[in-house]
Write a protein that holds these residues in place. Structure first.
Motif, short mmCIF file in Angstrom:
data_model
loop_
_atom_site.label_atom_id
_atom_site.label_comp_id
_atom_site.label_asym_id
_atom_site.label_seq_id
_atom_site.Cartn_x
_atom_site.Cartn_y
_atom_site.Cartn_z
N PRO A 295 14.45 -2.81 -3.63
CA PRO A 295 14.21 -4.22 -3.33
C PRO A 295 13.08 -4.04 -2.32
CG PRO A 295 16.02 -3.52 -2.26
CD PRO A 295 15.74 -2.31 -2.93
N GLY A 296 12.80 -5.34 -1.53
CA GLY A 296 11.51 -5.63 -0.77
C GLY A 296 10.26 -5.70 -1.23
N ALA A 297 9.26 -4.96 -0.93
CA ALA A 297 8.13 -4.81 -0.98
C ALA A 297 7.62 -4.16 -2.40
CB ALA A 297 7.01 -4.54 0.08
N SER A 298 6.69 -4.41 -3.15
CA SER A 298 6.25 -3.45 -4.19
C SER A 298 5.43 -2.65 -3.56
CB SER A 298 5.23 -4.50 -5.10
OG SER A 298 4.25 -4.98 -4.61
N ASN A 299 5.36 -1.45 -4.19
CA ASN A 299 4.17 -0.49 -3.74
C ASN A 299 2.64 -1.17 -4.13
OD1 ASN A 299 5.73 1.61 -3.08
ND2 ASN A 299 4.73 3.03 -4.33
N ARG A 300 1.87 -1.07 -2.89
CA ARG A 300 0.78 -1.90 -3.07
C ARG A 300 -0.34 -1.21 -2.23
NH1 ARG A 300 4.06 -2.34 0.27
NH2 ARG A 300 3.75 -2.47 2.42
N ILE A 301 -1.65 -1.41 -2.51
CA ILE A 301 -2.77 -0.87 -1.54
C ILE A 301 -3.29 -1.94 -0.73
CG2 ILE A 301 -4.88 -0.16 -1.43
CD1 ILE A 301 -4.54 1.30 -3.95
N GLU A 302 -3.06 -2.00 0.59
CA GLU A 302 -3.51 -3.03 1.61
C GLU A 302 -4.87 -2.78 1.81
OE1 GLU A 302 0.62 -4.83 3.31
OE2 GLU A 302 0.26 -2.41 3.08
N LEU A 303 -5.66 -3.95 2.11
CA LEU A 303 -6.84 -3.92 2.32
C LEU A 303 -7.10 -4.30 3.66
CD1 LEU A 303 -6.78 -4.24 -0.82
CD2 LEU A 303 -9.00 -5.34 -0.57
N ASN A 304 -7.66 -3.52 4.78
CA ASN A 304 -7.67 -3.85 6.27
C ASN A 304 -8.72 -4.93 6.21
OD1 ASN A 304 -7.88 -3.95 8.93
ND2 ASN A 304 -8.26 -1.75 9.09
N SER A 305 -8.32 -6.12 6.75
CA SER A 305 -9.21 -7.26 6.62
C SER A 305 -9.81 -7.67 8.01
CB SER A 305 -8.49 -8.63 6.19
OG SER A 305 -7.54 -8.82 7.12
#
Lengths: 567, 313
Positions: A295-305
Motif C-alpha cells: 500500500p501507500g505510494a506507487s513506485n515512481r520517479i520524482e522530478l526535482n523541481s
C-alpha cells in the motif's frame, strides 16, 4: 463481570467450532485422494513446519517498534498483531480493537480494546497495555522511526478502563486508524517491553498465531505455534490455533538460490521473487504465485523541481513524454508489473489515475523543449541552451532498485537520448545514495515509501516535507512547494467527511500529476512464490475464509494462520 | 647467533602486524566518516531513518559521536588496543560476541576450500606430468579457465547443475557435510586452477632436473621420483601462495556466503557496510587483517621448513 459476559459467547462459539473441526478432522482419515487429483481440494492438516525464505534484509531487531522497516513488518506479522487491519476490499477493520469513536472537534479519539485476548507470556491485553506500547514507541530510547511518525499527532493518552483508551490529539488526524493497522505500531506485551531492548529485540512477545522461539543470526528465526491463540475477530477463519507447528524464517539473500531452494523442496515459500523467475515459475505447476502489492505510494520517479532544468514545468513535461516507460516495463517485467498512472498504490481505494498525461510522445517533447529554449544540439546530439547541455543526474540505489528496475532506468535513458536529453545514472549503495539526496545532487530519483492510506501523500508532497528531518532525510523529493496543495492535504487529513476526504485527495493527486512532478511506474513489487503443496497462503484477508486462504496484513505481508502443508 | 636471528625475525613480524592493524583501523575510521551523512542515523536503523532529534542525540551520546573527530579516533584506537571492539550499531550486541559466532563457519569454509584446492591442484599436476605434452596442455588450459572463473558465476552454475537439475545437493548451505560441498567447490575450483598452474611448472622443472635423473639412476621408480622429489618442489610456491590464497578466500566468502545463505564473516561484512555499522566493519576488517598477518607468518615458517635454501639464507 463484563469480562465474563463477553467471554461466554466466545467460549460457546469456540467449542462449536472445535466440534466442527473435529468432525472435519475425521474426514482426513479417509483414504488420501489419488495422486494428481489436485492439491486445492482437501481438509487442513495439522502439523509440520513451514520454511519461509526471505530475500529482504535480516532485521536487526525483531521488534518493529525499533526502527521500523519492511523486513521487520514481514516477520513480525507472524507473532504480533495490530489494533486494526485491512480486509479483502482494502477497507479498514478492527482487529485487536473492537471499534473507535472521535469527538466532534476531531481532537479526542476513543479506542475500544478487545477483551479476552492474551499475550503469549500470559499478560492480558487491555487499554493500559496499548498505552504502554504507544509510550514505548514515543520513547527516544526505542529509536522508532515509522511508528513514531505514525503517532506524531497524539498529545496525551489515558486508559479510562480496561477496554477504553482515550487519546488527545494536537490536530485532527483521520489517518490514525490506518496508522494503527501498520505492523510498525503492532501491540506487544507490556510485561515483555519492560525487559532490556536487547532481550525484547531477540524475542518480542505478542498475541499472534506464532511466537518467537529462537533466532540464529544470519540464518533463521524459529517460530512455534501459539497453542492458545484466539483470532481477534467476530468471524474467525478457523477455530483454535494455527495448523502449522511452526515456521522457520530463513534469510537467503540471493534470488537465484531462493528459487533453487523452492524448486528443490527445501523451502515452501519465497519472497522478493524476481520478474524472470515469476515468468519461469508460471510454467511450473508445482509452484504458485502470490502478487500482493504494497500500500501507500506507487513506485515512481520524482522530478526535482527545485533547480534547473526541472524548475521549468515545460522541461518536466518534455522529459515525461520523451521516455518510453511501457515498452520497458513490458519487456523487462514479463507482465508481472502493471503500469501505474497514480501517485498511490493500486490497493489504495483513494488512488487517482490520469493515464492521458503520461503518453510516450517524442514530437511533443521536442516542441516543449524548443519552447523552453533548448533549441541547439551539441556534437553528441544532446540539446543545449546557452551552450549548456540538457543533462539530468539520476542516482539509483542498487539495494532498493531490483535489476529489472535498473534495466528499465537504462531503457528510459536510451529513449530520453533520442529526444536530446542526457540522463546520467549513478548506481550507488544505500548510504551514498542518501548522501547524494541530502546534498540535492539529483534531478531524478526513485524512492520507495510504504504507509497505509492516502495520508502518505502529505509525507511525500507537503512543503513541510522539504525541510530535512534531524537525520537529513526529507520525503518530498520532487520538492513541490505549493500552498494550494498544502491546504488540500491538510484539510484531507483532518476532515471527518469520508466523501470530502476522497474528493480532496483526488484533487491533490491531480495537482501533482498535472504539475509533472513525478512519473508513476508501477506498484511496489511484492511477489511471493510458493510450493503448490503449501495450502492456504494469504491472498486476501480473513474474510475470504470460504477459500480456505490465509491473510495478508494491511501492508501486504502474508500471514500463515490458515496455512497447512499438503502431502 | 641463530637465536638472535629468530628473535629478530619474530619481532619484525609482530611489529609489521601491529602496523598493518593500525593502518586498517585508521583507514576504516576515516574512510567510513567520509561518506556523507550522520553515523547516528545508522544506529537509528539505517540511512534515511526518520528518527527524532531526541533519539539521534541519545544515540550520539551513547556512542560518543558528539565528541570531536580526533578524540573519537584516539578513543577508538585506545579501546581497540585494550581489546574492546565496541557494540554493533545494527545488531546491538558486542562485536566480539558476533565475531565469535561467525569465525567458525567462515574458517571451516576457508580451510576446507584451501585443502580441496591443494588436493585438486596436486592431483591434476601429478597426473598431467605423467601423461605427456598433450595432457599437460590440456591441464594447463583447464587450470587457466578455472582460475579465471568468477565465484558468482561458478556458484550459479553449480546450483543449477547439482541442485535444480540433478537434485543431488542442497542449494542452501546447511550445517551438514552435503551443504558444504557446493560452497567449498565454488571457492576451491578457481583457487585450484591458480595453484595448479604454479605447482605444475615447478614440478615439471624438478621432474627433468639433474637430481631427478640421479634418483632414477639410483633405481628410484617414476612414482618415487614424483612423490619424494618433484612434490616437494611443487609444494614450495604453493605454500608461498597459500597465505595470499587464504586472503582471497576471505573475500570470496563475501560472495559465497551470500549466495549459499551461509552465516559467516563475509556475509556480515557485506550487511555491515550496507548498514554503515562502523564497529562491525572495523571488527571484521581487523580480524581479517590479523588472520592475514598470522597466516603469512606461518607460510613463511612452512616455506623455511620445506626448503633448506630459504633456511640457510
Amino acid at each position: 463481570m463484563t469480562h465474563a459476559r463477553t467471554l461466554a459467547p466466545r467460549v460457546l462459539t469456540t467449542s462449536a467450532m472445535v466440534a466442527a473441526a473435529l468432525v472435519l478432522a475425521g474426514c482426513t482419515s479417509t483414504p488420501a485422494p489419488a495422486p494428481g487429483a489436485g492439491n486445492d481440494a482437501g481438509t487442513p492438516v495439522t502439523g509440520g513446519t513451514l520454511v519461509y525464505a526471505s530475500g529482504d534484509a535480516e532485521p536487526s531487531c525483531l521488534d518493529p517498534h525499533v526502527g521500523g522497516n519492511y523486513p521487520q513488518a514481514l516477520v513480525s506479522s507472524q507473532y504480533l498483531e495490530t489494533l486494526y487491519t485491512k480486509d479483502a476490499k482494502g477497507e479498514l477493520v478492527p482487529w485487536l480493537a473492537t471499534g473507535s469513536t472521535v469527538s466532534d472537534d476531531g481532537l479526542t479519539r476513543t479506542v475500544k480494546i478487545r477483551e479476552g485476548i492474551k499475550f503469549t507470556d500470559g499478560t492480558a491485553l487491555d487499554a493500559a497495555a496499548v498505552k504502554a506500547n504507544f509510550e514505548h514507541l514515543r520513547d527516544p530510547k526505542t529509536a522508532s522511526s515509522t511508528g513514531y511518525l505514525a503517532l506524531g499527532k497524539i498529545k496525551t493518552m489515558k486508559a479510562v478502563d480496561a477496554s477504553t483508551l482515550e487519546l488527545k490529539l494536537s490536530t485532527p488526524d483521520n489517518a490514525l486508524l490506518e496508522s494503527f493497522s501498520m505492523p510498525w505500531v503492532a501491540i506487544e506485551s507490556p510485561t515483555a517491553l519492560k525487559r532490556s531492548q536487547e532481550e525484547n529485540c531477540a524475542a518480542p512477545v505478542g498475541t499472534g498465531p506464532f511466537k518467537v522461539e529462537s533466532w540464529k543470526k544470519q540464518d533463521s528465526v524459529n517460530l512455534v505455534r501459539n497453542a492458545d491463540y484466539v483470532q481477534p475477530t467476530d468471524s474467525p477463519s478457523h477455530a483454535g490455533a494455527a495448523y502449522l507447528d511452526g515456521i522457520t524464517w530463513r534469510f537467503i539473500p540471493e534470488a537465484a538460490t531462493r528459487y533453487a531452494a523452492l524448486q528443490a523442496g527445501e523451502v515452501n515459500i519465497i519472497d522478493n521473487a524476481q520478474p524472470d523467475t515469476i515468468a519461469a515459475a508460471a510454467k511450473n505447476e508445482a509452484i504458485k504465485h502470490l502478487d500482493a502489492p504494497r500500500p501507500g505510494a506507487s513506485n515512481r520517479i520524482e522530478l526535482n523541481s527545485s533547480k534547473a532544468p526541472f524548475d521549468d514545468v515545460r522541461v518536466r513535461e518534455a522529459f515525461i513524454h520523451a521516455v518510453n516507460v511501457n515498452a520497458g516495463v513490458d519487456s523487462l517485467f514479463f507482465g508481472t508489473a502493471k503500469r501505474s498512472y497514480s501517485p498511490l498504490s493500486s490497493v489504495e481505494p483513494l488512488g487517482f489515475s490520469e493515464e492521458s498525461l503520461f503518453a510516450y510522445d517524442p514530437a511533443k517533447a521536442g516542441q516543449l523543449l524548443d519552447a523552453a529554449g533548448y533549441t541547439q544540439r551539441d556534437a553528441e546530439g544532446y540539446r543545449t541552451k546557452d551552450g549548456k547541455r540538457l543533462s539530468l543526474v539520476f542516482p539509483v540505489s542498487t539495494s532498493q532498485s531490483i535489476p529489472a528496475e535498473q534495466s528499465l532506468f537504462q531503457q528510459l535513458q536510451a529513449t530520453a537520448k533520442e529526444s536530446g536529453i542526457e540522463v546520467k545514472i549513478n548506481l550507488l549503495d544505500l548510504s551514498s545514495w542518501y548522501g547524494e539526496l541530502f546534498q540535492h545532487k539529483y534531478n531524478l530519483v526513485s524512492a520507495p515509501y510504504t504507509k497505509v492510506g492516502p495520508s502518505v501523500l502529505s509525507i511525500l508532497f507537503h512543503s513541510d516535507s522539504t525541510i530535512p528531518a534531524p537525520s537529513g532525510y526529507f520525503a518530498n523529493l520532487s520538492q513541490v512547494k505549493n500552498p494550494e496543495l498544502d491546504k488540500l492535504l491538510e484539510t484531507a487529513g483532518s476532515t471527518k467527511d469520508e466523501a470530502e476526504r476522497k474528493d480532496l485527495y483526488a484533487k491533490a493527486q491531480k495537482l501533482v500529476l498535472e504539475g509533472y512532478y513525478l512519473l508513476p511506474l508501477y506498484d511496489q513489487q511484492n511477489h511471493f512464490l510458493y510450493s503448490a503443496k503449501t495450502q492456504g497462503v494469504g491472498t486476501t484477508t480473513y474474510s475470504a475464509k470460504t477459500q480456505g486462504v490465509g491473510t495478508t496484513t494491511a501492508v501486504a505481508s502474508p500471514t500463515f494462520f490458515d496455512t497447512w502443508l499438503g502431502k | 647467533m641463530r637465536l638472535g636471528k629468530v628473535a629478530y625475525w619474530t619481532l619484525g613480524k609482530i611489529g609489521g602486524g601491529i602496523f598493518v592493524l593500525w593502518a586498517v583501523a585508521t583507514a576504516i575510521f576515516f574512510g567510513i566518516r567520509m561518506i556523507p551523512g550522520d553515523p547516528a542515523e545508522a544506529i537509528m536503523g539505517g540511512p534515511g531513518s526518520q528518527a527524532s532529534a531526541e533519539a539521534l542525540a541519545a544515540a550520539r551520546a551513547e556512542y560518543r559521536l558528539d565528541q570531536p573527530l580526533l578524540a573519537q579516533y584516539f578513543g577508538q584506537l585506545w579501546r581497540l588496543a585494550t581489546g574492546d571492539l565496541g557494540t554493533s550499531y545494527s545488531l546491538k550486541v558486542p562485536v566480539a560476541e558476533v565475531l565469535g559466532e561467525l569465525v567458525p563457519p567462515t574458517l571451516t569454509l576457508a580451510v576446507l576450500s584451501l585443502l580441496v584446492a591443494w588436493v585438486l591442484a596436486l592431483a591434476v599436476a601429478t597426473a598431467s606430468i605423467r601423461s605427456g605434452a598433450v595432457g599437460r596442455a590440456l591441464a594447463s588450459g583447464l587450470e587457466i579457465v578455472s582460475a579465471a572463473v568468477p565465484h558468482f558465476w561458478l556458484a550459479s552454475v553449480l546450483i543449477l547443475l547439482f541442485s535444480t537439475s540433478l537434485g543431488w545437493l542442497p542449494p542452501v548451505s546447511t550445517q551438514t557435510p552435503a551443504g558444504l560441498v557446493l560452497p567449498v567447490a565454488t571457492l576451491a575450483l578457481p583457487l585450484a586452477g591458480f595453484l595448479g598452474q604454479v605447482m605444475r611448472d615447478s614440478m615439471l622443472d624438478a621432474h627433468i632436473s639433474s637430481f631427478a635423473l640421479s634418483a632414477r639412476a639410483r633405481g628410484e621408480s617414476e612414482n618415487g621420483v614424483l612423490l619424494r622429489h618433484a612434490l616437494r618442489h611443487a609444494a614450495l610456491p604453493g605454500i608461498a601462495l597459500s597465505g595470499w590464497a587464504f586472503g582471497s578466500l576471505l573475500s570470496g566468502a563475501v560472495v559465497v556466503e551470500s549466495i549459499f545463505a551461509r552465516p559467516g564473516l563475509g556475509r556480515s561484512l557485506l550487511s555491515a557496510v550496507t548498514a554503515r555499522d562502523i564497529p562491525m566493519v572495523t571488527g571484521v576488517a581487523l580480524l581479517s587483517a590479523a588472520a592475514y598477518v598470522v597466516i603469512m607468518a606461518f607460510s613463511d615458517i612452512a616455506e623455511r621448513l620445506a626448503d633448506p635454501r630459504v633456511r640457510a639464507a
